[in-house]
Write a protein that holds these residues in place. Structure first.
Motif, PDB file in Angstrom:
ATOM      1  N   ARG A   1       8.135  14.125   2.843  1.00 21.61           N
ATOM      2  CA  ARG A   1       7.801  12.904   2.100  1.00 21.61           C
ATOM      3  C   ARG A   1       7.123  11.894   3.024  1.00 21.61           C
ATOM      4  NH1 ARG A   1       9.311   7.769   0.776  1.00 21.61           N
ATOM      5  NH2 ARG A   1      11.006   7.677   2.303  1.00 21.61           N
ATOM      6  N   ASN A   2       7.560  11.881   4.273  1.00 20.70           N
ATOM      7  CA  ASN A   2       7.008  10.955   5.270  1.00 20.70           C
ATOM      8  C   ASN A   2       5.896  11.585   6.099  1.00 20.70           C
ATOM      9  OD1 ASN A   2       8.539   8.446   4.929  1.00 20.70           O
ATOM     10  ND2 ASN A   2      10.316   9.703   5.468  1.00 20.70           N
ATOM     11  N   SER A   3       5.229  12.587   5.516  1.00 24.47           N
ATOM     12  CA  SER A   3       4.060  13.221   6.161  1.00 24.47           C
ATOM     13  C   SER A   3       4.359  13.712   7.568  1.00 24.47           C
ATOM     14  CB  SER A   3       2.885  12.238   6.176  1.00 24.47           C
ATOM     15  OG  SER A   3       2.522  11.875   4.863  1.00 24.47           O
ATOM     16  N   GLY A   4       5.550  14.299   7.740  1.00 21.09           N
ATOM     17  CA  GLY A   4       5.891  14.948   9.000  1.00 21.09           C
ATOM     18  C   GLY A   4       6.522  14.056  10.039  1.00 21.09           C
ATOM     19  N   LYS A   5       6.781  12.791   9.715  1.00 21.81           N
ATOM     20  CA  LYS A   5       7.388  11.882  10.685  1.00 21.81           C
ATOM     21  C   LYS A   5       8.888  11.737  10.428  1.00 21.81           C
ATOM     22  CE  LYS A   5       3.341   9.128  11.905  1.00 21.81           C
ATOM     23  NZ  LYS A   5       2.757   7.770  12.000  1.00 21.81           N
ATOM     24  N   TRP A   6       9.618  11.606  11.535  1.00 17.08           N
ATOM     25  CA  TRP A   6      11.056  11.404  11.460  1.00 17.08           C
ATOM     26  C   TRP A   6      11.409  10.252  12.391  1.00 17.08           C
ATOM     27  CZ3 TRP A   6      14.265  13.374   7.991  1.00 17.08           C
ATOM     28  CH2 TRP A   6      15.643  13.221   8.192  1.00 17.08           C
TER      29      TRP A   6
END
Length: 342
Positions: free
Chosen positions: A249-254
């Protein structure tokens, strides 16, 4: 009945926090209707989670009757938030994510690399011109052309499942044109990933995916060759499934850090071809007939649905027949989750 575990102090989570009152902007009435439908229909749903804008807004768990012959746990029990459940084919979407990382690191040159080049003994694997042309992209989109009928498990117990698949004939030609769902083909991708990175998918995943998003040492079954099965074999909690959905959902960012390249999180969930099973198919991801959603899908009702525009991650685990699961779980989202989440 599904039991409410949202905010239960017996099952703390270092990432998922329950949404404060009014924070999630969720209307409880449609979800209460969904719960009544589940109860009266007798659907065996083990987990039903909704996260909105990074907060857990709804978390219910049901009863596992121990009736799934594919699950070694045959003991009827209440499913709990800390219980890891078999993922079946949602495993494929995790494999796809690892392929994206390997591409970004240069382990794979591009998606046009040929599968044959990752098998040093390819000359012994019934080589043909058609088979030699199969690319990583063909395998990711289920269009390798290799003969396989889903449900056929004859290759999985062989000494090397990927090589057993590579000995099979190309049945659908031209390669790259005919969609045929294949867990056997996913084993070829898993072996290509192992050769490219020097690590099994599980080992690579611990370093590049699971560890960074707080999934601690998940079980992932492997073939006799030692390579993790590409099409199934992972076991995760519903909250861990939701973490993976939240990552995409966050385009691969954590937590602000890139785990999966954003380009890959877009490319892998973009429609690549139609599926006779309904919806569109990407790179081991599904694009269902739910506008704005993409999803990971596993047998018997293991699902991760993501909508970036709505800020939603919806997770189900269940034991239902595949067509019934797909239709009914999408109905729950369409008729109840969406009205509840505006």
């Amino acid at each position: 009945m599904l039991r409410d575990f949202l905010g239960d102090s017996e099952f703390p989570d270092d990432f998922w926090q329950p949404a404060a009152a009014g924070e999630s902007d969720i209307d409880p009435a449609p979800l209460e209707q969904a719960l009544k439908l589940i109860e009266t229909s007798g659907w065996e749903i083990h987990s039903f989670l909704i996260a909105k804008n990074g907060r857990l807004a709804f978390e219910r768990y049901g009863f596992n009757r121990g009736a799934n012959p594919a699950d070694p746990n045959q003991v009827p029990h209440q499913v709990l938030p800390n219980e890891r459940q078999l993922q079946f084919s949602t495993t494929k979407s995790f494999l796809s994510a690892l392929v994206g990382v390997a591409l970004s690191e240069g382990a794979f040159k591009d998606l046009k690399v040929r599968a044959a080049d990752y098998f040093p003994d390819y000359a012994t694997l019934n080589p043909t011109a058609e088979k030699s042309s199969i690319t990583l992209e063909d395998l990711l989109t289920m269009r390798s052309g290799l003969e396989f009928m889903e449900g056929d498990q004859s290759t999985f117990g062989t000494p090397d499942p990927a090589r057993a698949m590579m000995t099979r004939a190309v049945e659908d030609t031209p390669v790259g044109t005919v969609w045929n769902y294949s867990s056997g083909g996913a084993n070829i991708i898993a072996e290509m990933l192992r050769v490219a990175t020097g690590k099994t998918p599980l080992e690579y995943g611990k370093d590049k995916l699971f560890g960074p998003i707080g999934i601690d040492s998940p079980p992932w079954d492997a073939g006799h060759s030692g390579t993790s099965f590409g099409g199934f074999g992972l076991a995760l909690t519903a909250r861990e499934m939701a973490r993976f959905g939240e990552l995409f959902r966050n385009s691969g960012k954590w937590n602000g850090q890139s785990v999966i390249p954003s380009g890959w999180t877009d490319e892998s969930v973009a429609p690549r071809c139609a599926s006779p099973w309904g919806g569109q198919y990407g790179y081991l991801w599904w694009i269902p007939n739910l506008p704005g959603f993409f999803n990971a899908l596993g047998s018997f009702g293991q699902m991760i649905y993501v909508s970036r525009e709505r800020g939603l991650v919806v997770v189900f685990t269940a034991y239902m027949q595949n067509d019934v699961a797909k239709n009914n779980l999408e109905r729950l989202i369409r008729d109840y989750v969406l009205p509840a989440t505006h």
